[in-house]
Design an enzyme around this catalytic site. Structure first.
Site, short mmCIF file in Angstrom:
data_model
loop_
_atom_site.label_atom_id
_atom_site.label_comp_id
_atom_site.label_asym_id
_atom_site.label_seq_id
_atom_site.Cartn_x
_atom_site.Cartn_y
_atom_site.Cartn_z
N ASP A 193 -2.22 6.25 -3.44
CA ASP A 193 -1.20 5.54 -2.68
C ASP A 193 -0.72 4.35 -3.53
OD1 ASP A 193 -3.53 4.01 -2.39
OD2 ASP A 193 -2.79 3.10 -0.55
N ASP A 212 -1.26 1.22 -3.80
CA ASP A 212 -2.14 0.21 -4.41
C ASP A 212 -3.48 0.82 -4.84
OD1 ASP A 212 -3.10 0.49 -1.81
OD2 ASP A 212 -3.68 -1.62 -1.64
N ASP A 240 -6.04 2.21 -3.53
CA ASP A 240 -7.36 2.15 -2.90
C ASP A 240 -7.69 3.49 -2.26
OD1 ASP A 240 -5.52 1.87 -0.85
OD2 ASP A 240 -6.44 0.08 0.03
N SER A 275 0.81 -1.22 0.00
CA SER A 275 0.00 0.00 0.00
C SER A 275 0.85 1.28 0.00
CB SER A 275 -0.96 -0.05 1.19
OG SER A 275 -1.87 1.00 1.15
MG MG Z 1 -3.65 1.42 0.04
#
Ligand code: MG
Length: 454
Positions: free
Chosen positions: A241, A243, A245, A100
């Site tokens: 960020d 990843d 999300d 992440s």
């Molecule tokens: Mg993330």
């Protein structure tokens, strides 16, 4: 009603994390694959972010899954919410190799449930029991799983978002995207172009060394994004960020939009269209509740962590409650009509439609929000949990919320005090209508904590 937090041995709030090759070894990830294979069986979708250690760790995970007889569908590099979107389409589970927002040397594993949500505490504890069990059985030679590649794994996700926004709401709008060299390089520009926007990118080539900025999209790391927004005359800039999300924004003047303000702007917009419940952790800014209440909607609080938000949203919805939106004050927003997880691409698309329909500038929307003053601090203290247990008695006249840590409400401000699970630290958030009220509450709280610590 609210999901309860349970401490785990290996997994944190959003999966396992560690420095690749040191804490997070291929051996450990192989054992996670075996455990997940035993727990879920069937067809498992696997994906990863752009980190340099991703391929090795993904291979270890897949080997563990195949060795227990699972079939593996390798979705390659893609945002975590894209894999979550795919998993709902007939998979028995999923896993993403990602750390992440952590720095490049880190990596991790997020486990995805068949319904596309991140794995909850109870199931994670079952998984940990299997990981720590002495000799997990592997399947016999004729039952070893098969691996296949999923081509164009992000296409369905991009189409799934565009489906929510018919027409071309972004027509005539320029947007700058900073995917931070992460997997959103191949999704968010496509989403915004699909909405009719003219899209420019910063850090738009996937690179696991993250040469342009760190995976955490902090205001300090987004100078190049802000500069390009201003010089190109864009309506806003969006950054993800590692990843994707989460999504954060800079306005048309290059100013970073604080994440609680971002959340509140989306809350206002959604609450103007439908009435219901907003779900968010106790740590989110009061501006979110003020925005919801201003539009006759209510807020349900959860422990800190997106999984608690997602699970509470699901359980409230199953009870027939009108759950219209959820999220965290870090740019991780959950749109239940789309899916029950944080989704940075969806958040970017939503901002386009908010600006298009309101005909306002992002800086104006941020300025019009209720004003709040936030103080964040931490103090070093051993036995944080014991200190927190004594704290409510020092505020006999205040409303106390113990959903996660101790949240003390005064007349128009609050203080949230939480003990770290991993370090000898107590974290403090003060949220007040003005700096004077905030400072007074902060000073008073520190005094009382000092009395307790002795
Ligand atoms: Mg993330």
């Amino acid at each position: 009603m609210t999901a309860q937090k349970i401490q785990k041995r290996l997994f944190g709030t959003n999966g396992v994390r560690g420095v690749a090759g040191k804490d997070l070894t291929p051996e450990l990830v192989f054992s996670i694959g075996i455990a997940l294979g035993h727990l879920r069986k069937g067809r498992i979708a696997v994906g990863r972010d752009t980190r340099t250690s991703g391929e090795t760790l993904a291979k270890a995970l897949k080997a563990g899954l195949l060795a227990t007889g699972c079939d593996v569908h390798d979705c390659g590099i893609l945002p975590t919410p894209a894999l979550q979107y795919l998993v709902r389409d007939g998979y028995d589970g999923g896993a993403v190799i990602t750390a992440s927002h952590n720095p490049p040397e880190y990596n991790g594993v997020k486990i995805i449930e068949p319904d596309g949500t991140e794995m909850g505490d109870e199931e994670t504890i079952q998984l940990e029991d299997l990981i720590f069990s002495p000799a997990p059985a592997l399947t016999s030679w004729e039952k070893v799983g098969q691996e296949m590649q999923v081509p164009d794994s992000t296409d369905r996700y991009v189409k799934g978002i565009l489906h929510h926004f018919p027409g071309s709401p972004g027509k005539g709008m320029t947007v700058v995207v900073d995917p931070g060299s992460g997997p959103a390089c191949i999704t968010t520009p496509k989403i915004l172009e699909g909405l009719g926007c003219r899209v420019l990118t910063v850090n738009g080539v996937m690179d696991g060394t993250f040469p342009g900025r760190l995976p955490e999209p902090s205001a300090e790391g987004l100078k190049n994004l802000a500069d390009l927004v201003v010089s190109s005359g864009a309506s806003f800039g969006v950054a993800h960020d590692g990843d994707a999300d989460r999504a954060v924004f800079v306005d048309e003047t290059g100013q970073f939009v604080e994440e609680n303000a971002e959340f509140a702007i989306v809350v206002q917009n959604i609450c103007r269209q439908k009435k219901g419940v907003i779900v968010t952790p106790v740590s989110s800014g009061q501006v979110v509740e003020e925005a919801a209440r201003g539009e006759s909607c209510t807020v349900q609080y959860t422990p800190v962590g997106s999984i608690y938000v997602a699970r509470t949203m699901r359980s409230l919805q199953k009870k027939g409650e009108p759950v219209i939106f959820g999220g965290e004050g870090n740019g991780g927003l959950i749109f239940p009509d789309h899916q029950f997880c944080r989704d940075g691409g969806m958040t970017a698309a939503m901002m386009v439609t908010i600006l298009a329909s309101s005909r306002k500038k992002l800086s104006d929307l941020a300025r019009e929000l209720p004003k709040r003053h936030i103080i964040k601090d931490k103090i070093t203290a051993n036995k944080g949990a014991e200190i927190l247990a004594l704290l409510p008695a020092y505020y006999p006249d205040s409303r106390i919320d113990m959903t996660d840590g101790v949240k003390i409400y005064t007349r128009d401000a609050w203080a949230l005090v939480r003990a770290s699970g991993t370090e000898p630290i107590i974290r403090i958030i003060i949220d007040a209508p003005d700096p004077t009220t905030g400072s007074a509450l902060f000073k008073d709280l520190k005094l009382r904590l000092k009395t307790i610590v002795g």
